[in-house]
Design a protein around this motif. Structure first.
Motif, PDB file in Angstrom:
ATOM      1  N   LYS A   2      -4.909  -4.239  -2.459  1.00 20.65           N
ATOM      2  CA  LYS A   2      -6.257  -4.556  -1.987  1.00 20.65           C
ATOM      3  C   LYS A   2      -6.537  -6.053  -2.039  1.00 20.65           C
ATOM      4  O   LYS A   2      -7.373  -6.548  -1.309  1.00 20.65           O
ATOM      5  CB  LYS A   2      -7.295  -3.824  -2.833  1.00 20.65           C
ATOM      6  CG  LYS A   2      -7.267  -2.335  -2.657  1.00 20.65           C
ATOM      7  CD  LYS A   2      -8.281  -1.683  -3.562  1.00 20.65           C
ATOM      8  CE  LYS A   2      -8.154  -0.177  -3.484  1.00 20.65           C
ATOM      9  NZ  LYS A   2      -9.025   0.495  -4.435  1.00 20.65           N
ATOM     10  N   ARG A   3      -5.834  -6.772  -2.899  1.00 23.03           N
ATOM     11  CA  ARG A   3      -6.105  -8.193  -3.104  1.00 23.03           C
ATOM     12  C   ARG A   3      -5.217  -9.106  -2.271  1.00 23.03           C
ATOM     13  O   ARG A   3      -5.506 -10.290  -2.174  1.00 23.03           O
ATOM     14  CB  ARG A   3      -5.928  -8.529  -4.575  1.00 23.03           C
ATOM     15  CG  ARG A   3      -6.904  -7.772  -5.448  1.00 23.03           C
ATOM     16  CD  ARG A   3      -6.598  -7.922  -6.907  1.00 23.03           C
ATOM     17  NE  ARG A   3      -6.380  -9.301  -7.251  1.00 23.03           N
ATOM     18  CZ  ARG A   3      -6.782  -9.868  -8.358  1.00 23.03           C
ATOM     19  NH1 ARG A   3      -7.431  -9.159  -9.230  1.00 23.03           N
ATOM     20  NH2 ARG A   3      -6.528 -11.128  -8.615  1.00 23.03           N
ATOM     21  N   PHE A  23      -0.997   2.757  -9.604  1.00 23.55           N
ATOM     22  CA  PHE A  23      -2.315   2.135  -9.602  1.00 23.55           C
ATOM     23  C   PHE A  23      -2.219   0.620  -9.541  1.00 23.55           C
ATOM     24  O   PHE A  23      -3.040  -0.035  -8.897  1.00 23.55           O
ATOM     25  CB  PHE A  23      -3.131   2.568 -10.815  1.00 23.55           C
ATOM     26  CG  PHE A  23      -3.855   3.860 -10.604  1.00 23.55           C
ATOM     27  CD1 PHE A  23      -4.748   4.017  -9.558  1.00 23.55           C
ATOM     28  CD2 PHE A  23      -3.631   4.930 -11.436  1.00 23.55           C
ATOM     29  CE1 PHE A  23      -5.409   5.212  -9.346  1.00 23.55           C
ATOM     30  CE2 PHE A  23      -4.278   6.130 -11.243  1.00 23.55           C
ATOM     31  CZ  PHE A  23      -5.171   6.269 -10.191  1.00 23.55           C
ATOM     32  N   TYR A  24      -1.225   0.037 -10.206  1.00 22.84           N
ATOM     33  CA  TYR A  24      -1.055  -1.417 -10.128  1.00 22.84           C
ATOM     34  C   TYR A  24      -0.740  -1.845  -8.696  1.00 22.84           C
ATOM     35  O   TYR A  24      -1.341  -2.800  -8.189  1.00 22.84           O
ATOM     36  CB  TYR A  24       0.065  -1.881 -11.059  1.00 22.84           C
ATOM     37  CG  TYR A  24       0.429  -3.320 -10.832  1.00 22.84           C
ATOM     38  CD1 TYR A  24      -0.378  -4.338 -11.302  1.00 22.84           C
ATOM     39  CD2 TYR A  24       1.572  -3.659 -10.109  1.00 22.84           C
ATOM     40  CE1 TYR A  24      -0.059  -5.658 -11.073  1.00 22.84           C
ATOM     41  CE2 TYR A  24       1.894  -4.975  -9.875  1.00 22.84           C
ATOM     42  CZ  TYR A  24       1.080  -5.973 -10.358  1.00 22.84           C
ATOM     43  OH  TYR A  24       1.394  -7.283 -10.117  1.00 22.84           O
ATOM     44  N   LYS A  56       0.826  -1.204   0.000  1.00 22.54           N
ATOM     45  CA  LYS A  56       0.000   0.000   0.000  1.00 22.54           C
ATOM     46  C   LYS A  56       0.864   1.258   0.000  1.00 22.54           C
ATOM     47  O   LYS A  56       0.579   2.219  -0.705  1.00 22.54           O
ATOM     48  CB  LYS A  56      -0.902  -0.027   1.232  1.00 22.54           C
ATOM     49  CG  LYS A  56      -2.198   0.684   1.043  1.00 22.54           C
ATOM     50  CD  LYS A  56      -3.035   0.626   2.293  1.00 22.54           C
ATOM     51  CE  LYS A  56      -3.688  -0.717   2.418  1.00 22.54           C
ATOM     52  NZ  LYS A  56      -4.602  -0.812   3.541  1.00 22.54           N
ATOM     53  N   GLY A  88       2.434   1.946  -3.420  1.00 20.25           N
ATOM     54  CA  GLY A  88       1.456   2.506  -4.345  1.00 20.25           C
ATOM     55  C   GLY A  88       1.247   3.990  -4.105  1.00 20.25           C
ATOM     56  O   GLY A  88       1.194   4.786  -5.047  1.00 20.25           O
ATOM     57  N   LYS A  89       1.133   4.381  -2.830  1.00 18.99           N
ATOM     58  CA  LYS A  89       0.960   5.797  -2.513  1.00 18.99           C
ATOM     59  C   LYS A  89       2.191   6.607  -2.899  1.00 18.99           C
ATOM     60  O   LYS A  89       2.079   7.741  -3.383  1.00 18.99           O
ATOM     61  CB  LYS A  89       0.679   5.964  -1.020  1.00 18.99           C
ATOM     62  CG  LYS A  89      -0.689   5.492  -0.619  1.00 18.99           C
ATOM     63  CD  LYS A  89      -0.907   5.664   0.862  1.00 18.99           C
ATOM     64  CE  LYS A  89      -2.257   5.109   1.278  1.00 18.99           C
ATOM     65  NZ  LYS A  89      -2.482   5.205   2.708  1.00 18.99           N
ATOM     66  N   GLY A 119      -1.396  -0.211  -5.920  1.00 20.88           N
ATOM     67  CA  GLY A 119      -2.566   0.026  -5.089  1.00 20.88           C
ATOM     68  C   GLY A 119      -3.652  -1.011  -5.313  1.00 20.88           C
ATOM     69  O   GLY A 119      -4.290  -1.486  -4.364  1.00 20.88           O
ATOM     70  N   PHE A 120      -3.867  -1.394  -6.564  1.00 19.11           N
ATOM     71  CA  PHE A 120      -4.856  -2.422  -6.886  1.00 19.11           C
ATOM     72  C   PHE A 120      -4.445  -3.772  -6.319  1.00 19.11           C
ATOM     73  O   PHE A 120      -5.268  -4.509  -5.771  1.00 19.11           O
ATOM     74  CB  PHE A 120      -5.028  -2.512  -8.404  1.00 19.11           C
ATOM     75  CG  PHE A 120      -5.998  -3.551  -8.848  1.00 19.11           C
ATOM     76  CD1 PHE A 120      -7.356  -3.340  -8.713  1.00 19.11           C
ATOM     77  CD2 PHE A 120      -5.557  -4.734  -9.401  1.00 19.11           C
ATOM     78  CE1 PHE A 120      -8.265  -4.305  -9.124  1.00 19.11           C
ATOM     79  CE2 PHE A 120      -6.447  -5.707  -9.808  1.00 19.11           C
ATOM     80  CZ  PHE A 120      -7.814  -5.488  -9.680  1.00 19.11           C
ATOM     81  N   THR A 121      -3.180  -4.105  -6.429  1.00 18.65           N
ATOM     82  CA  THR A 121      -2.688  -5.372  -5.910  1.00 18.65           C
ATOM     83  C   THR A 121      -2.713  -5.401  -4.390  1.00 18.65           C
ATOM     84  O   THR A 121      -2.970  -6.445  -3.789  1.00 18.65           O
ATOM     85  CB  THR A 121      -1.256  -5.632  -6.417  1.00 18.65           C
ATOM     86  OG1 THR A 121      -1.268  -5.539  -7.843  1.00 18.65           O
ATOM     87  CG2 THR A 121      -0.760  -6.994  -6.025  1.00 18.65           C
TER      88      THR A 121
END
Length: 132
Positions: free
Chosen positions: A54-55, A47-48, A2, A5-6, A50-52
């Motif tokens: 979350k999963r 974005f990749y 996280k 990503g930020k 950050g998206f990852t």
């Protein structure tokens, strides 16, 4: 993940501001284009990640109280005996050199690039490592 990503999202915001300022002040298209491309690359990575994030489960880097040892363990699988990156590197070097020397050099680099690429992708689908 996280936090990475930020970091990339904030880096992309900074690069976008600098690209706009550079483009307005310098009126130079090559550097402005390079900065906008760097913005695009960093926003995609942000974005990749950050998206990852979350999963997958939260990692040690997302915990403010974590130690370095908390992130220890298996990192991943790395091929110990692959010759394919060498073929890709030589083919890529010839391809980029062909821009400066002459496009005829691309006839020598394209087969090296293709052999290296297909060899690397299908490295574990032949011989004793093949799954049936």
């Amino acid at each position: 993940m996280k936090i990475q990503g930020k970091m990339f999202i904030w880096l992309s915001v900074f690069i976008l501001v600098m690209a706009i300022v550079y483009g307005v002040w310098s009126k130079e298209p090559a550097g402005t284009t390079a900065l906008f491309l760097a913005f695009g690359l960093s926003i995609m990575i942000g974005f990749y990640l950050g998206f990852t994030a979350k999963r997958v489960d939260a990692g040690a880097q997302d915990n403010k109280e974590a130690d370095v040892a908390d992130d220890a363990g298996e990192v991943g699988f790395f091929s110990p005996h692959s010759w394919q990156p060498l073929s890709l590197a030589v083919g890529g070097a010839f391809a980029f050199t062909s821009v400066a020397i002459g496009w005829w050099l691309m006839y020598f680099s394209a087969p090296l690039l293709l052999i290296g690429l297909f060899g690397w992708v299908f490295e574990y689908y032949r011989g004793e490592n093949r799954t049936q």
